[in-house]
Structure formats: structure tokens, C-alpha cells
Design an enzyme around this catalytic site. Sequence first.
Site, mmCIF file in Angstrom:
data_model
loop_
_atom_site.group_PDB
_atom_site.id
_atom_site.type_symbol
_atom_site.label_atom_id
_atom_site.label_comp_id
_atom_site.label_asym_id
_atom_site.label_seq_id
_atom_site.Cartn_x
_atom_site.Cartn_y
_atom_site.Cartn_z
ATOM 1 N N LYS A 37 32.218 -55.644 -9.631
ATOM 2 C CA LYS A 37 32.150 -56.253 -10.968
ATOM 3 C C LYS A 37 33.231 -55.749 -11.927
ATOM 4 O O LYS A 37 33.728 -56.505 -12.757
ATOM 5 C CB LYS A 37 30.761 -56.044 -11.575
ATOM 6 N N THR A 49 29.346 -59.527 -6.986
ATOM 7 C CA THR A 49 28.265 -58.547 -6.994
ATOM 8 C C THR A 49 28.814 -57.174 -6.623
ATOM 9 O O THR A 49 30.025 -56.985 -6.525
ATOM 10 C CB THR A 49 27.081 -59.036 -6.123
ATOM 11 N N GLY A 53 23.601 -47.701 -14.705
ATOM 12 C CA GLY A 53 24.634 -48.397 -13.929
ATOM 13 C C GLY A 53 25.084 -49.668 -14.643
ATOM 14 O O GLY A 53 24.883 -49.830 -15.850
ATOM 15 N N THR A 97 21.267 -38.750 -13.869
ATOM 16 C CA THR A 97 22.536 -38.076 -14.159
ATOM 17 C C THR A 97 22.869 -38.308 -15.628
ATOM 18 O O THR A 97 23.303 -39.404 -16.016
ATOM 19 C CB THR A 97 23.652 -38.655 -13.258
ATOM 20 N N TYR A 117 13.992 -57.283 -7.479
ATOM 21 C CA TYR A 117 13.281 -58.532 -7.158
ATOM 22 C C TYR A 117 12.817 -58.615 -5.707
ATOM 23 O O TYR A 117 12.268 -59.643 -5.291
ATOM 24 C CB TYR A 117 14.119 -59.754 -7.555
ATOM 25 N N SER A 160 22.165 -65.344 -3.564
ATOM 26 C CA SER A 160 22.865 -66.398 -4.316
ATOM 27 C C SER A 160 23.189 -67.639 -3.482
ATOM 28 O O SER A 160 23.046 -68.759 -3.994
ATOM 29 C CB SER A 160 24.129 -65.830 -4.961
ATOM 30 N N ASP A 215 24.695 -61.612 -16.655
ATOM 31 C CA ASP A 215 23.517 -60.757 -16.455
ATOM 32 C C ASP A 215 22.734 -60.558 -17.754
ATOM 33 O O ASP A 215 21.499 -60.546 -17.761
ATOM 34 C CB ASP A 215 23.936 -59.377 -15.918
ATOM 35 N N ASN A 257 30.439 -60.842 -13.604
ATOM 36 C CA ASN A 257 29.724 -61.304 -12.406
ATOM 37 C C ASN A 257 30.013 -62.770 -12.113
ATOM 38 O O ASN A 257 29.497 -63.315 -11.151
ATOM 39 C CB ASN A 257 28.214 -61.058 -12.521
#
Length: 277
Positions: free
Chosen positions: A65, A61, A129, A153, A218, A16, A101, A86
Site C-alpha cells: 500500500k 493489498t 498498522g 509496540t 472478517y 476481492s 479503507d 489501496n
Amino acid sequence: MKKAGVIGWPIEHSRSPLIHGHWLKRYAIDGSYERIAVRPEEVAAFCGSLAERGMAGCNVTLPHKEAAFAAAAVRHPSAVAVGAANTMWLEGGKLHCANSDTYGFMTHLGNIAPGWSRTDAPVAILGAGGSSRAIIYGFLEAGVGEVRIFNRTAARAEELAAHFGTRVKVRDWRARAAGIADVSVLVNTTSLGMAKTGPLDIDLSGMRADGVVADIVYVPLETDLLRRARARGLVGVDGLGMLLHQGARAFQIWTGREADVAAMRAALEQYVYGKHA
Ligand code: ATR
């Protein structure tokens, strides 16, 4: 002088500062954007100190969050839906929070694969997540009838289904290859496929010929999953676009300026990923 930054723990890896620093320079905004390492036990105190630090706002991040969401006085719908923030900023003396996001992912998906929503097929998401939450919300908002979650999970996937309701279905992680045969979009939100983790093991041979495969990883820009998808003629959607669009939304909140995502992307591809035009 506009001050902003990104908090996380650890924070060294964050891209960022590079992105926001480039935009500040490009638009000749007198400002700075810093990496700020904040320990988990110090997040609430940090959030309360933005004004004192002279900051207009900050990005948040992992793993902060949820804590940032809890610390904000005004929570925008994008953050409420996901239960995590975020982006934070001061407005009218109050700490506001949002989650860009969802916007980042859905914008990039729409740009690269505009036809993704033409069918009423289900979509599949690997992982349960925070990123998975933001993306599930985006698909539900877009009117998708069934969002399938596959997670190692199962209990974490069950939590998401309980949060979002009956359009979200939990499927067995081990049955992922069979479970993606009829989907319009497959999204990897797990950390598998990142430069330092193992590859994501999933057989794409059953996917529809018009299927879209997205990865939020990424680094590398082209993950093994995307490479295999493209080799099959499927449309691949990388994680860099999500990162850039969520950043652009935050930049706009703090500075009022629209940021040029395409130019930033070209610069990153050339100088960071070493891809030559
Ligand atoms: P984020 O908030 O960025 O989505 P996260 O909460 O750490 O990150 O979630 C990481 C996701 O990657 C989880 O869905 C995790 O699965 P578990 O819930 O079972 O932990 C998934 N993941 C990480 N390593 C994995 C592995 N080796 N195999 C399968 N899934 C994995």
C-alpha cells in the site's frame, strides 16, 4: 473489455476477485478482475505497466500500500492523509491513487451503529498498522476529540500520534481494559482474532452500556471479540462490511457503477461463511 485486479504478496487469500467478479457479472460489464502476485521489489514496475497490460486500475493489498502510494502521479486526499493507497486507476493518462479503507470502515460503522457519534466520548483503537491509520483518519474527519491508540509496540503508536497530531493519544497496551471504560467505540485493527492467530485478550466488562465494538477481522465473520461484545449487549460491527464498502468504492471508480453491497454480503454469508438465512 475492462481489466482490473488486486496486487499483493502473498495474494492467494484475497476475497476481492470473488467480490468484483460477482459485481462484473451482475452488471453485465465486459471485464475481468484477477489476483496478481507481485513481489515487493516489483511494485513500482507493475504500477508503471497498467496501461501496457490494458488495465483500468487495480486494488492494492499488503504489503504494497505504501509503495503504490509512492508510485502514483496523482494522490487523492484519502491516500495522502493515510500515506498509503489501496486503489489505483488510470485517468487522463496518469496513475491516480486513493484509499477507500477509511470510507469502507466509516460507512459500515455508520450503517450498523448510527448513534456512535452522538456523544463526545473518545474512541479507542487497538493496533498501529496501515488499517489503524485509515480508521484514525476517519474518526478525526468525523470530529472525534480524542482517539486513543493501544499498540503492543509503543513506538509505532507514537509515530501515528506524531503524524495525526494532538487529538491522537498513545496509551499503554497493557492498560487496554481500563483505557476503554469511557469510549464510545472500540476498534480492533490488530491481526488477533483471525482464524489462524490467537484470540484478542481484552476484558470488555468496563465498557459503557451504549458502547460499540468493531473488528476489522472478517475471517471468522464473528470473532471472539464480537461474540463477547454482543453477549454483553453491545453493538458489534464486523470487518466484512468494511471490506465490501471499500471494494464498492473502487468498483465505482473503475466502472462508474454503484455496486450493491447488501446483496453481495448476503451471497457471501450464505456461500462462503455458510450462514443460512
Ligand atoms: P495492517 O496494515 O493490516 O494494519 P500490520 O501493519 O501488520 O497490519 O499491523 C498489525 C497490527 O497487529 C500491529 O498493530 C501489531 O502490533 P505491533 O505493532 O506491536 O507489531 C498487531 N499485532 C500483531 N500480532 C500481535 C500480538 N500477538 N499481540 C498484540 N498485537 C499484535
